[in-house]
Design a protein around this motif. Sequence first.
Motif, PDB file in Angstrom:
ATOM      1  N   ASP A  66      27.470   0.867  -2.171  1.00 48.06           N
ATOM      2  CA  ASP A  66      27.413   0.522  -0.751  1.00 48.06           C
ATOM      3  C   ASP A  66      26.177   1.138  -0.103  1.00 48.06           C
ATOM      4  OD1 ASP A  66      29.712  -0.901  -0.985  1.00 48.06           O
ATOM      5  OD2 ASP A  66      31.028   0.674  -0.209  1.00 48.06           O
ATOM      6  N   GLU A  67      25.912   2.378  -0.442  1.00 48.74           N
ATOM      7  CA  GLU A  67      24.731   3.059   0.107  1.00 48.74           C
ATOM      8  C   GLU A  67      23.452   2.404  -0.399  1.00 48.74           C
ATOM      9  OE1 GLU A  67      22.382   5.892   2.165  1.00 48.74           O
ATOM     10  OE2 GLU A  67      24.439   5.151   2.391  1.00 48.74           O
ATOM     11  N   LEU A  68      23.439   2.018  -1.671  1.00 51.99           N
ATOM     12  CA  LEU A  68      22.275   1.351  -2.243  1.00 51.99           C
ATOM     13  C   LEU A  68      22.045   0.015  -1.552  1.00 51.99           C
ATOM     14  CD1 LEU A  68      20.035   1.142  -4.351  1.00 51.99           C
ATOM     15  CD2 LEU A  68      21.714   0.179  -5.941  1.00 51.99           C
ATOM     16  N   ASP A  69      23.134  -0.733  -1.299  1.00 48.28           N
ATOM     17  CA  ASP A  69      23.004  -2.015  -0.615  1.00 48.28           C
ATOM     18  C   ASP A  69      22.438  -1.829   0.794  1.00 48.28           C
ATOM     19  OD1 ASP A  69      23.535  -4.910  -0.464  1.00 48.28           O
ATOM     20  OD2 ASP A  69      24.924  -4.295   1.125  1.00 48.28           O
ATOM     21  N   ARG A  70      22.896  -0.784   1.462  1.00 44.44           N
ATOM     22  CA  ARG A  70      22.388  -0.507   2.812  1.00 44.44           C
ATOM     23  C   ARG A  70      20.899  -0.188   2.768  1.00 44.44           C
ATOM     24  NH1 ARG A  70      21.117   3.622   5.960  1.00 44.44           N
ATOM     25  NH2 ARG A  70      21.603   5.173   4.359  1.00 44.44           N
ATOM     26  N   LEU A  71      20.470   0.617   1.803  1.00 49.34           N
ATOM     27  CA  LEU A  71      19.058   0.985   1.679  1.00 49.34           C
ATOM     28  C   LEU A  71      18.198  -0.239   1.374  1.00 49.34           C
ATOM     29  CD1 LEU A  71      19.242   4.334  -0.354  1.00 49.34           C
ATOM     30  CD2 LEU A  71      18.718   4.053   2.063  1.00 49.34           C
ATOM     31  N   LEU A  72      18.724  -1.139   0.524  1.00 53.05           N
ATOM     32  CA  LEU A  72      17.966  -2.337   0.187  1.00 53.05           C
ATOM     33  C   LEU A  72      17.789  -3.242   1.409  1.00 53.05           C
ATOM     34  CD1 LEU A  72      19.455  -3.247  -3.311  1.00 53.05           C
ATOM     35  CD2 LEU A  72      17.173  -2.370  -2.822  1.00 53.05           C
ATOM     36  N   GLN A  73      18.807  -3.298   2.260  1.00 54.88           N
ATOM     37  CA  GLN A  73      18.715  -4.119   3.461  1.00 54.88           C
ATOM     38  C   GLN A  73      17.742  -3.525   4.477  1.00 54.88           C
ATOM     39  OE1 GLN A  73      22.546  -5.077   5.119  1.00 54.88           O
ATOM     40  NE2 GLN A  73      23.428  -5.625   3.128  1.00 54.88           N
ATOM     41  N   GLU A  74      17.722  -2.198   4.551  1.00 52.01           N
ATOM     42  CA  GLU A  74      16.860  -1.525   5.518  1.00 52.01           C
ATOM     43  C   GLU A  74      15.445  -1.299   4.984  1.00 52.01           C
ATOM     44  OE1 GLU A  74      18.712   2.081   6.646  1.00 52.01           O
ATOM     45  OE2 GLU A  74      20.413   1.122   7.656  1.00 52.01           O
ATOM     46  N   PHE A  75      15.253  -1.465   3.673  1.00 53.74           N
ATOM     47  CA  PHE A  75      13.976  -1.112   3.043  1.00 53.74           C
ATOM     48  C   PHE A  75      12.773  -1.827   3.650  1.00 53.74           C
ATOM     49  CE2 PHE A  75      10.754  -1.728  -0.286  1.00 53.74           C
ATOM     50  CZ  PHE A  75      10.440  -0.404  -0.545  1.00 53.74           C
ATOM     51  N   PRO A  76      12.811  -3.175   3.846  1.00 55.23           N
ATOM     52  CA  PRO A  76      11.609  -3.847   4.394  1.00 55.23           C
ATOM     53  C   PRO A  76      11.163  -3.275   5.736  1.00 55.23           C
ATOM     54  CG  PRO A  76      13.146  -5.455   3.535  1.00 55.23           C
ATOM     55  CD  PRO A  76      13.883  -4.140   3.547  1.00 55.23           C
ATOM     56  N   LYS A  77      12.111  -3.051   6.643  1.00 58.26           N
ATOM     57  CA  LYS A  77      11.758  -2.519   7.959  1.00 58.26           C
ATOM     58  C   LYS A  77      11.223  -1.098   7.851  1.00 58.26           C
ATOM     59  CE  LYS A  77      13.687  -1.547  12.520  1.00 58.26           C
ATOM     60  NZ  LYS A  77      14.895  -1.594  13.371  1.00 58.26           N
ATOM     61  N   ARG A  78      11.902  -0.284   7.038  1.00 52.90           N
ATOM     62  CA  ARG A  78      11.477   1.101   6.874  1.00 52.90           C
ATOM     63  C   ARG A  78      10.114   1.187   6.195  1.00 52.90           C
ATOM     64  NH1 ARG A  78      16.033   3.218   5.142  1.00 52.90           N
ATOM     65  NH2 ARG A  78      16.469   4.243   7.131  1.00 52.90           N
ATOM     66  N   LEU A  79       9.924   0.344   5.187  1.00 46.15           N
ATOM     67  CA  LEU A  79       8.644   0.348   4.473  1.00 46.15           C
ATOM     68  C   LEU A  79       7.509  -0.052   5.402  1.00 46.15           C
ATOM     69  CD1 LEU A  79       6.988   0.616   1.885  1.00 46.15           C
ATOM     70  CD2 LEU A  79       7.557  -1.755   1.348  1.00 46.15           C
ATOM     71  N   GLY A  80       7.738  -1.092   6.230  1.00 41.64           N
ATOM     72  CA  GLY A  80       6.696  -1.516   7.162  1.00 41.64           C
ATOM     73  C   GLY A  80       6.332  -0.411   8.131  1.00 41.64           C
ATOM     74  N   GLY A  81       7.333   0.273   8.674  1.00 37.99           N
ATOM     75  CA  GLY A  81       7.074   1.374   9.612  1.00 37.99           C
ATOM     76  C   GLY A  81       6.343   2.523   8.955  1.00 37.99           C
ATOM     77  N   ASN A  82       6.763   2.879   7.733  1.00 37.26           N
ATOM     78  CA  ASN A  82       6.132   3.997   7.031  1.00 37.26           C
ATOM     79  C   ASN A  82       4.697   3.686   6.623  1.00 37.26           C
ATOM     80  OD1 ASN A  82       8.494   5.379   7.312  1.00 37.26           O
ATOM     81  ND2 ASN A  82       9.005   5.463   5.131  1.00 37.26           N
ATOM     82  N   LEU A  83       4.459   2.439   6.173  1.00 38.05           N
ATOM     83  CA  LEU A  83       3.099   2.072   5.787  1.00 38.05           C
ATOM     84  C   LEU A  83       2.191   2.002   7.014  1.00 38.05           C
ATOM     85  CD1 LEU A  83       3.514  -0.613   2.980  1.00 38.05           C
ATOM     86  CD2 LEU A  83       3.129   1.847   2.775  1.00 38.05           C
ATOM     87  N   ARG A  84       2.738   1.622   8.141  1.00 36.55           N
ATOM     88  CA  ARG A  84       1.966   1.629   9.391  1.00 36.55           C
ATOM     89  C   ARG A  84       1.500   3.047   9.714  1.00 36.55           C
ATOM     90  NH1 ARG A  84       1.438  -1.129  14.370  1.00 36.55           N
ATOM     91  NH2 ARG A  84       1.229   0.303  16.133  1.00 36.55           N
ATOM     92  N   ILE A  85       2.414   3.998   9.569  1.00 43.40           N
ATOM     93  CA  ILE A  85       2.064   5.404   9.822  1.00 43.40           C
ATOM     94  C   ILE A  85       1.035   5.889   8.804  1.00 43.40           C
ATOM     95  CG2 ILE A  85       2.981   7.756   9.775  1.00 43.40           C
ATOM     96  CD1 ILE A  85       5.606   6.594  10.913  1.00 43.40           C
ATOM     97  N   GLY A  86       1.246   5.515   7.524  1.00 39.52           N
ATOM     98  CA  GLY A  86       0.295   5.921   6.498  1.00 39.52           C
ATOM     99  C   GLY A  86      -1.080   5.323   6.723  1.00 39.52           C
ATOM    100  N   MET A  87      -1.122   4.068   7.163  1.00 37.42           N
ATOM    101  CA  MET A  87      -2.396   3.409   7.432  1.00 37.42           C
ATOM    102  C   MET A  87      -3.103   4.056   8.616  1.00 37.42           C
ATOM    103  SD  MET A  87      -3.104  -0.689   7.861  1.00 37.42           S
ATOM    104  CE  MET A  87      -2.298  -1.042   6.298  1.00 37.42           C
ATOM    105  N   ARG A  88      -2.345   4.398   9.653  1.00 35.37           N
ATOM    106  CA  ARG A  88      -2.932   5.074  10.818  1.00 35.37           C
ATOM    107  C   ARG A  88      -3.545   6.412  10.411  1.00 35.37           C
ATOM    108  NH1 ARG A  88      -1.647   3.770  16.043  1.00 35.37           N
ATOM    109  NH2 ARG A  88      -1.713   5.989  16.594  1.00 35.37           N
ATOM    110  N   LYS A  89      -2.816   7.169   9.596  1.00 36.13           N
ATOM    111  CA  LYS A  89      -3.331   8.456   9.127  1.00 36.13           C
ATOM    112  C   LYS A  89      -4.606   8.272   8.311  1.00 36.13           C
ATOM    113  CE  LYS A  89       1.032  11.042   8.860  1.00 36.13           C
ATOM    114  NZ  LYS A  89       1.976  11.714   7.923  1.00 36.13           N
ATOM    115  N   GLY A  90      -4.566   7.310   7.388  1.00 31.89           N
ATOM    116  CA  GLY A  90      -5.706   7.100   6.503  1.00 31.89           C
ATOM    117  C   GLY A  90      -6.957   6.671   7.247  1.00 31.89           C
ATOM    118  N   ILE A  91      -6.822   5.712   8.171  1.00 34.11           N
ATOM    119  CA  ILE A  91      -7.993   5.197   8.880  1.00 34.11           C
ATOM    120  C   ILE A  91      -8.535   6.220   9.869  1.00 34.11           C
ATOM    121  CG2 ILE A  91      -8.803   3.430  10.490  1.00 34.11           C
ATOM    122  CD1 ILE A  91      -6.985   1.444   9.140  1.00 34.11           C
TER     123      ILE A  91
END
Length: 225
Positions: free
Chosen positions: A13-38
């Motif tokens: 159940d927890e894995l299913d929840r993480l998989l559903q939330e992963f795209p949104k979380r990944l987009g937010g985290n990569l945005r932060i990583g990109m801001r830091k890098g640039i």
Amino acid sequence: MSDDLSVEIEGLDELDRLLQEFPKRLGGNLRIGMRKGISRYRRRLIDESPVLHPHEGRARKRARTLSATITWKVKGRRLQNLEGVIKTESFAAYGLETGESYKAKSGKYLVIPIGFALSSRGKRAGRPKKRFKSYAKFVQEVGLKSLSFTPTKNRGWIVWLKRFVGRARKDGTRKAKYQPIYVMVRSADPEPKLGMFKIWDANVPKILEALSEGLEAALQGIDLK
């Protein structure tokens, strides 16, 4: 004997929840990583570029002005439309990066202030004094009789300003001194010295590192701040 061989695995159940939330979380985290890098790249560019971080005696004010034209922005919040941009709309920055050649129009010269026409060294060296910014206006102000022209090896000319110095002699005349104020050339080929692309290539591993941190955090179900 039962045909039901299903096995219940804990944590799905927890894995299913993480998989559903992963795209949104990944987009937010990569945005932060990109801001830091640039943003780190821009800071490194300003710190390491010989144009944007001049040594003592060079044009510090010009360096600060040019640095301000280099801006960055990260757009989008989802992985599909995430975009990072760093840019400058400064024509001077473009020429300094590429070493672009400049050619005068047919039958004319490029007139470049030099020597006495530039501000004193250590303050704003390399910047034309206000009086010498426009060659046409300066000639109109002092008249051609106050100027002297000597040819250069490259079919150009050095323009000298005749100035009188010292006290007047008994006959009323004064000692004349000639100072270089312009060089007239058919073309100019400045060397590329901004280094935006070179420093970007050196900074790519840092940017990838910041993005990897965002990906790893997303896999662990963590939102970066």
